[in-house]
Design an enzyme around this catalytic site. Sequence first.
Site, PDB file in Angstrom:
ATOM      1  N   ALA A  13       4.233   3.021  -7.952  1.00 33.60           N
ATOM      2  CA  ALA A  13       5.017   4.123  -8.533  1.00 33.60           C
ATOM      3  C   ALA A  13       4.184   4.884  -9.561  1.00 33.60           C
ATOM      4  CB  ALA A  13       6.289   3.575  -9.184  1.00 33.60           C
ATOM      5  N   GLU A  32      -2.042   0.990 -17.946  1.00 37.72           N
ATOM      6  CA  GLU A  32      -1.793  -0.161 -17.066  1.00 37.72           C
ATOM      7  C   GLU A  32      -2.155  -1.450 -17.788  1.00 37.72           C
ATOM      8  OE1 GLU A  32      -0.507  -1.233 -14.123  1.00 37.72           O
ATOM      9  OE2 GLU A  32      -1.370  -3.194 -14.619  1.00 37.72           O
ATOM     10  N   ARG A 106      -1.239  -3.383   0.778  1.00 39.01           N
ATOM     11  CA  ARG A 106      -0.809  -2.750  -0.471  1.00 39.01           C
ATOM     12  C   ARG A 106      -2.005  -2.328  -1.312  1.00 39.01           C
ATOM     13  NH1 ARG A 106      -0.376  -3.684  -5.625  1.00 39.01           N
ATOM     14  NH2 ARG A 106       1.350  -2.826  -6.852  1.00 39.01           N
ATOM     15  N   TYR A 217       2.881  -7.676  11.194  1.00 39.21           N
ATOM     16  CA  TYR A 217       2.361  -6.377  11.642  1.00 39.21           C
ATOM     17  C   TYR A 217       0.892  -6.278  11.253  1.00 39.21           C
ATOM     18  CZ  TYR A 217       3.983  -5.405   6.832  1.00 39.21           C
ATOM     19  OH  TYR A 217       4.238  -5.459   5.485  1.00 39.21           O
ATOM     20  N   ASP A 307      10.273   0.233  -8.697  1.00 38.12           N
ATOM     21  CA  ASP A 307      11.029  -1.011  -8.875  1.00 38.12           C
ATOM     22  C   ASP A 307      11.654  -1.121 -10.263  1.00 38.12           C
ATOM     23  OD1 ASP A 307      10.368  -1.757  -6.329  1.00 38.12           O
ATOM     24  OD2 ASP A 307       9.230  -3.541  -6.875  1.00 38.12           O
TER      25      ASP A 307
HETATM   26  C1  LIG Z   1       7.615  -9.581   0.349  1.00 36.77           C
HETATM   27  C2  LIG Z   1       7.612  -8.115   0.058  1.00 36.77           C
HETATM   28  C3  LIG Z   1       7.443  -7.204   1.085  1.00 36.77           C
HETATM   29  C4  LIG Z   1       7.472  -5.831   0.825  1.00 36.77           C
HETATM   30  N1  LIG Z   1       7.341  -4.965   1.867  1.00 36.77           N
HETATM   31  C5  LIG Z   1       7.432  -3.646   1.636  1.00 36.77           C
HETATM   32  C6  LIG Z   1       7.301  -2.711   2.722  1.00 36.77           C
HETATM   33  O1  LIG Z   1       7.103  -3.097   3.881  1.00 36.77           O
HETATM   34  N2  LIG Z   1       7.411  -1.373   2.454  1.00 36.77           N
HETATM   35  C7  LIG Z   1       7.622  -0.907   1.178  1.00 36.77           C
HETATM   36  O2  LIG Z   1       7.691   0.320   0.999  1.00 36.77           O
HETATM   37  N3  LIG Z   1       7.743  -1.764   0.141  1.00 36.77           N
HETATM   38  C8  LIG Z   1       7.654  -3.113   0.333  1.00 36.77           C
HETATM   39  N4  LIG Z   1       7.767  -3.980  -0.713  1.00 36.77           N
HETATM   40  C9  LIG Z   1       8.097  -3.450  -2.051  1.00 36.77           C
HETATM   41  C10 LIG Z   1       6.909  -2.874  -2.797  1.00 36.77           C
HETATM   42  O3  LIG Z   1       5.845  -3.801  -2.863  1.00 36.77           O
HETATM   43  C11 LIG Z   1       7.380  -2.524  -4.211  1.00 36.77           C
HETATM   44  O4  LIG Z   1       8.577  -1.781  -4.133  1.00 36.77           O
HETATM   45  C12 LIG Z   1       6.344  -1.659  -4.927  1.00 36.77           C
HETATM   46  O5  LIG Z   1       5.141  -2.372  -5.084  1.00 36.77           O
HETATM   47  C13 LIG Z   1       6.897  -1.260  -6.301  1.00 36.77           C
HETATM   48  O6  LIG Z   1       5.937  -0.490  -6.979  1.00 36.77           O
HETATM   49  P1  LIG Z   1       6.051  -0.300  -8.547  1.00 36.77           P
HETATM   50  O7  LIG Z   1       4.892   0.541  -8.928  1.00 36.77           O
HETATM   51  O8  LIG Z   1       7.405   0.094  -8.928  1.00 36.77           O
HETATM   52  O9  LIG Z   1       5.811  -1.757  -9.158  1.00 36.77           O
HETATM   53  P2  LIG Z   1       4.447  -2.573  -9.147  1.00 36.77           P
HETATM   54  O10 LIG Z   1       3.663  -2.268  -7.928  1.00 36.77           O
HETATM   55  O11 LIG Z   1       4.856  -3.975  -9.424  1.00 36.77           O
HETATM   56  O12 LIG Z   1       3.642  -2.004 -10.397  1.00 36.77           O
HETATM   57  C14 LIG Z   1       4.039  -2.179 -11.742  1.00 36.77           C
HETATM   58  C15 LIG Z   1       2.768  -2.083 -12.594  1.00 36.77           C
HETATM   59  O13 LIG Z   1       3.114  -1.980 -13.970  1.00 36.77           O
HETATM   60  C16 LIG Z   1       2.223  -2.779 -14.734  1.00 36.77           C
HETATM   61  N5  LIG Z   1       2.923  -3.091 -15.992  1.00 36.77           N
HETATM   62  C17 LIG Z   1       3.971  -3.918 -16.177  1.00 36.77           C
HETATM   63  N6  LIG Z   1       4.405  -3.857 -17.465  1.00 36.77           N
HETATM   64  C18 LIG Z   1       3.601  -2.943 -18.093  1.00 36.77           C
HETATM   65  C19 LIG Z   1       3.582  -2.419 -19.425  1.00 36.77           C
HETATM   66  N7  LIG Z   1       4.482  -2.791 -20.334  1.00 36.77           N
HETATM   67  N8  LIG Z   1       2.605  -1.520 -19.744  1.00 36.77           N
HETATM   68  C20 LIG Z   1       1.702  -1.103 -18.811  1.00 36.77           C
HETATM   69  N9  LIG Z   1       1.698  -1.577 -17.523  1.00 36.77           N
HETATM   70  C21 LIG Z   1       2.647  -2.465 -17.177  1.00 36.77           C
HETATM   71  C22 LIG Z   1       1.958  -3.991 -13.843  1.00 36.77           C
HETATM   72  O14 LIG Z   1       0.758  -4.651 -14.217  1.00 36.77           O
HETATM   73  C23 LIG Z   1       1.864  -3.308 -12.472  1.00 36.77           C
HETATM   74  O15 LIG Z   1       0.550  -2.872 -12.186  1.00 36.77           O
HETATM   75  C24 LIG Z   1       7.694  -5.367  -0.489  1.00 36.77           C
HETATM   76  C25 LIG Z   1       7.834  -6.279  -1.540  1.00 36.77           C
HETATM   77  C26 LIG Z   1       7.787  -7.639  -1.278  1.00 36.77           C
HETATM   78  C27 LIG Z   1       7.945  -8.606  -2.421  1.00 36.77           C
END
Ligand SMILES: Cc1cc2nc3c(=O)[nH]c(=O)nc-3n(C[C@H](O)[C@H](O)[C@H](O)COP(=O)(O)OP(=O)(O)OC[C@H]3O[C@@H](n4cnc5c(N)ncnc54)[C@H](O)[C@@H]3O)c2cc1C
Length: 402
Positions: A13, A32, A106, A217, A307
């Site tokens: 995100a 990050e 990923r 996959y 998320d």
């Molecule tokens: C088993 C599994 C299968 C999946 N399959 C799919 C799929 O097929 N298709 C799909 O679209 N999605 C899939 N997902 C979901 C997807 O992986 C997540 O929705 C996505 O990674 C979320 O991205 P995000 O950036 O919100 O969170 P994240 O990728 O978790 O990133 C959050 C980041 O914030 C950083 N952070 C945390 N706190 C702080 C702070 N206070 N200050 C600075 N940095 C911080 C962390 O270090 C991390 O780098 C799957 C998930 C799982 C568990």
Amino acid sequence: MSHKILIAGGGIAGMASALALTRAGCQTQVYERAQVFAEVGAGVQLGPNVTHVLQAWGLQTALQDVAAFPTQLQARSALSGDVLATLPLGADTQRRYGAPYVTIHRADLHQMLYGAAMAAGAQVHSGAVVTALKSTAGHVEVQVSQADGHTQHTADVAVVADGVWSQLRQQLLVEGSVQPAGHLAYRTLLRQADLPAHMRSQDVTVWMGPYAHVVHYPVRGGEWLNLVVLTEGQMPGVTADDLQSWNAQQTPEQAEHDLKAALRGACVPLQALIGAAASWRAWPLCGRTPMQGAHQHVQGRVALLGDAAHPMLPYLAQGAGMAIEDAAVLAQQLAVASNVPQALQAFAAQRWQRNAQVQRGAIRNGQVFHARGPMRWGRDLGLRLAGPMLMDQPWLYGHRVN
Ligand SMILES: Cc1cc2nc3c(=O)[nH]c(=O)nc-3n(C[C@H](O)[C@H](O)[C@H](O)COP(=O)(O)OP(=O)(O)OC[C@H]3O[C@@H](n4cnc5c(N)ncnc54)[C@H](O)[C@@H]3O)c2cc1C
């Protein structure tokens, strides 16, 4: 207008936001927590609703280089091995939705977004934890903690993209922490060349059994097979800190024992595929109830994305996809805005119901995938009679944010 944006979290995100907002003319800084971007996660599927956005960001060639382009989605019974239904992907998806269905590691998706964001002019600070945010009438104040001390920053907008265990969301919304969903995901990667020919696959396959399902996959141009087993239960002895590290790594013996129990009664080809894996990483899945309003996306000058805003079970394979859609909409709204709070409200209004619908769809899919008794008979019959119609999701894949 050249708004100054501070992004907390450089995951999918965060980097998607950095790319979209920088392309829209904003000055973007990402903070990050991690020192280095590790190869976290495994495969993700991206539907045409998501690849459409990536293409609009100029990432078509980058996708061609690292993703796989499966030709079909198969639903199979984990018990009998029967193919219950097949949905053509490949050229069919391209024709129906104007964009491809891809499967990708990923880390490759993250690297692609990161590289493009940097090339567009975003700045990324690693080893930097965002500890607090305060939204005022004219700007947002952000505290960052790094090895050499604390710093205070101001921005026009802060983007909270700190993932499923978001501490910043807890500060902003005071709703308590994310809850374990009672499901575990065991993930591994297999090199296709090491597998016997009959086990290699360039399809997306879902094996549905009682209380568990298995998805596999291709990733990395099809050279690797991403294999995930999803079971019901808790992981004993795992603390909240283990959860936040993404990787509650299990011993091979423990994983083998748990997977044998979860897939008791599975057909021989599925057992053989599971047995081909040398190591597994396990994730206890966590979630929240589906979004209930725009306030969960925006608080003053702070926008929550990915998320952090809408954690979801992975059963519609759209968590990263919704993060990417969020980023595209936020950038569109801010690109034309002279009034930042109004633009953020417009973003929230456009996104929260879509995200809630996907969260609800993922919960429903989990029930269908793990069905037992009469519900399983009904599901299998329905798939045999009307599989492609049931498996296609025009409301999801046909949605366009740009
Ligand atoms: C088993 C599994 C299968 C999946 N399959 C799919 C799929 O097929 N298709 C799909 O679209 N999605 C899939 N997902 C979901 C997807 O992986 C997540 O929705 C996505 O990674 C979320 O991205 P995000 O950036 O919100 O969170 P994240 O990728 O978790 O990133 C959050 C980041 O914030 C950083 N952070 C945390 N706190 C702080 C702070 N206070 N200050 C600075 N940095 C911080 C962390 O270090 C991390 O780098 C799957 C998930 C799982 C568990």
